[in-house]
Scaffold this motif. Structure first.
Motif, short mmCIF file in Angstrom:
data_model
loop_
_atom_site.label_atom_id
_atom_site.label_comp_id
_atom_site.label_asym_id
_atom_site.label_seq_id
_atom_site.Cartn_x
_atom_site.Cartn_y
_atom_site.Cartn_z
N SER A 20 36.18 28.17 42.34
CA SER A 20 35.06 29.01 41.95
C SER A 20 35.22 30.65 42.24
O SER A 20 36.03 31.00 43.25
N ILE A 21 34.76 31.33 41.13
CA ILE A 21 34.84 32.96 41.23
C ILE A 21 33.72 33.34 42.15
O ILE A 21 32.46 32.85 41.59
N PRO A 22 33.79 33.76 43.33
CA PRO A 22 32.46 33.83 43.97
C PRO A 22 31.54 34.90 43.32
O PRO A 22 31.91 35.59 42.24
N SER A 23 30.40 34.85 43.50
CA SER A 23 29.35 36.02 43.15
C SER A 23 29.41 37.34 43.82
O SER A 23 28.94 38.12 43.03
N SER A 24 30.25 37.32 44.91
CA SER A 24 30.09 38.86 45.70
C SER A 24 31.51 38.96 46.26
O SER A 24 32.19 38.03 46.09
N MET A 25 32.00 40.16 46.48
CA MET A 25 33.26 40.60 46.95
C MET A 25 33.22 41.86 47.68
O MET A 25 32.31 42.49 47.99
N LYS A 26 34.42 41.84 48.25
CA LYS A 26 34.39 43.34 48.97
C LYS A 26 35.13 44.24 48.00
O LYS A 26 35.90 44.08 47.04
N LYS A 27 34.60 45.61 48.29
CA LYS A 27 35.30 46.53 47.39
C LYS A 27 35.09 47.95 48.30
O LYS A 27 34.19 47.98 49.04
N SER A 47 29.40 43.24 47.42
CA SER A 47 29.13 43.83 45.87
C SER A 47 29.37 42.63 44.85
O SER A 47 30.11 41.70 45.08
N PRO A 48 28.46 42.65 43.95
CA PRO A 48 28.57 41.48 42.94
C PRO A 48 29.88 41.53 42.11
O PRO A 48 30.39 42.83 41.93
N LYS A 117 43.30 52.08 36.50
CA LYS A 117 42.15 52.12 36.12
C LYS A 117 41.29 52.46 37.41
O LYS A 117 41.60 51.91 38.31
N ALA A 118 40.21 53.52 37.40
CA ALA A 118 39.62 53.80 38.77
C ALA A 118 38.60 52.31 39.14
O ALA A 118 38.26 51.73 38.24
N GLY A 119 38.88 52.03 40.31
CA GLY A 119 38.18 50.95 40.75
C GLY A 119 39.12 49.78 41.26
O GLY A 119 38.39 48.43 41.49
N SER A 120 40.49 49.97 41.53
CA SER A 120 41.19 48.91 42.21
C SER A 120 41.12 48.40 43.39
O SER A 120 41.65 47.26 43.85
N PHE A 121 40.53 49.09 44.06
CA PHE A 121 40.28 48.94 45.64
C PHE A 121 39.28 47.98 45.78
O PHE A 121 37.95 48.42 46.22
N ALA A 122 39.37 46.88 45.08
CA ALA A 122 38.08 45.82 45.18
C ALA A 122 38.95 44.37 45.09
O ALA A 122 40.25 44.30 44.40
N GLU A 123 38.23 43.35 45.46
CA GLU A 123 38.78 42.06 45.21
C GLU A 123 39.15 41.54 43.70
O GLU A 123 39.98 40.90 43.39
N TYR A 124 38.14 42.04 42.84
CA TYR A 124 38.13 41.90 41.47
C TYR A 124 37.87 43.22 40.71
O TYR A 124 36.94 43.60 41.19
N THR A 125 38.48 43.31 39.51
CA THR A 125 38.40 44.44 38.83
C THR A 125 38.30 44.31 37.45
O THR A 125 39.00 43.28 36.69
#
Length: 369
Positions: A20-27, A47-48, A117-125
């Motif tokens: 499963s892709i989780p509903s929340s992540m770290k960023k 974060s969602p 793309k801005a926003g790569s410091f996250a588990e999902y983008t």
């Protein structure tokens, strides 16, 4: 013919390996404007996970790249109209784990991609499919080409006017983008001089073709250039700023060109600048018919895909070294997980890295990758 998967609007989708892709992540999020990265940026734990639209990919990031300009971004220097909170990180490599209907015409689940793309410091983008670059595999070396390699290639091609026998000076030559400036200038049959801060970096530079290395901690750069290159240097690839900019300017040959791709020495200052002796600039340029040109990758995006394809071919043929620094030699060890981005930025500003600094984001336990 493979089935088209439309997962744009589903809140409970599965990735290609069945986990499963989780509903929340770290960023990481900029919550306060400051050139002090640790003050400006907060690690958010829940974060969602964003949902891809019709033409988008959801990428699970595996590797993210550290850039000197991350600090400029967290200080709000690129766009004064953008107010915190906003996402940070410029580039990533990962796998497509969900995608919109239109995007599925060109991409498939499980595919390795890179993106800027801005926003790569996250588990999902979420990445628009048209901005993604399909990769043969998810190796971190591909990440080095996205910003650092493309900057070196396009700036030297558009502004460098390189030809056989020209003398090219690369400052911070063992860094993320300097390594490419050295190699590309050598491919153009130039004589390459590289500045660096340690003998270990000097050894690396020699291994990728640098003709003369100058360790500025143990040698006087100005004296070396004056003694060894009395006629001056034809092209400077300059990313340090401050005193190094002044030295490089003084070392230019007749019709020499100084390409400014950054000025890292000043980024941590409140103004983002370190003083240079600019009042003498008109006289110095006139005396030598010399020029100073700035290069910002965003202004050359029309040529970006061509540049990247060229660099990918060179790397795949074994004609380009893409050195990655995971921070294995840093005091607390390898840069793993989003929390280590803070250490990685510090490590870069201490001038410790050889090659491009990359942070690995390990997959959660339930992933089969």
């Amino acid at each position: 013919s493979r089935p088209i998967l439309d997962m744009s609007y589903s809140r409970h989708f599965l990735d290609f390996q069945g986990s499963s892709i989780p509903s929340s992540m770290k960023k990481l999020v900029v919550t306060k404007l400051s050139q002090n990265f640790r003050e400006a940026v907060t690690l958010q734990q829940d974060s969602p996970v964003p949902l891809p639209g019709d033409g988008d990919l959801l990428v699970r990031n595996r590797f993210v790249g550290i850039n000197a300009s991350d600090i400029n971004y967290s200080a709000g220097r690129y766009d004064a109209s953008v107010k915190p909170p906003f996402d940070i990180g410029f580039e990533g490599v990962g796998e497509v784990v969900a995608l919109g209907l239109s995007a599925s015409a060109d991409y498939t689940l499980g595919q390795a991609v890179a993106y800027v793309k801005a926003g790569s410091f996250a588990e999902y983008t979420v990445v628009p499919a048209r901005q993604a670059v399909p990769l043969p595999s998810g190796k971190p070396e591909f990440l080095t080409l996205m910003v650092s390699g493309a900057t070196a290639y396009l700036s030297l091609k558009e502004l460098g006017d390189l030809s056989e026998g020209k003398k090219v000076l690369v400052t911070a030559a063992a860094g993320g983008t300097g390594q490419f400036a050295v190699q590309l200038a050598k491919k153009a049959k130039c004589h390459v001089i590289g500045t660096c801060s340690s003998d270990e970096k000097g050894g690396f530079l020699k291994s990728i073709g640098c003709d003369r290395t100058i360790n500025y901690k143990t040698e006087n750069v100005e004296s070396v250039l004056r003694k060894d290159y009395p006629e001056g240097v034809d092209v400077v690839y300059e990313s340090v700023g401050g005193k190094m900019f002044d030295l490089a300017l003084n070392a230019l040959a007749i019709k020499g060109r100084l390409i400014v791709i950054g000025f890292i020495a000043g980024y941590q200052n409140p103004t983002g600048l370190q003083p240079i002796k600019a009042e003498l600039l008109p006289a110095k340029l006139l005396k030598k018919s010399a020029s100073v040109r700035g290069f910002f990758l965003n202004h050359y995006l029309s040529d970006y895909k061509m540049a990247l394809q060229h660099l990918l071919k060179l790397y795949e043929r074994g004609d380009l070294v893409c050195e990655v620094d995971f921070g294995d030699m840093s005091p607390e060890g390898k840069f793993t997980g989003l929390e280590s981005v803070f250490r990685a930025v510090d490590y870069m500003y201490m001038g410790k890295n050889i090659g491009k600094i990359v942070v690995e984001l390990p997959h959660s336990v339930n992933s089969k990758l």
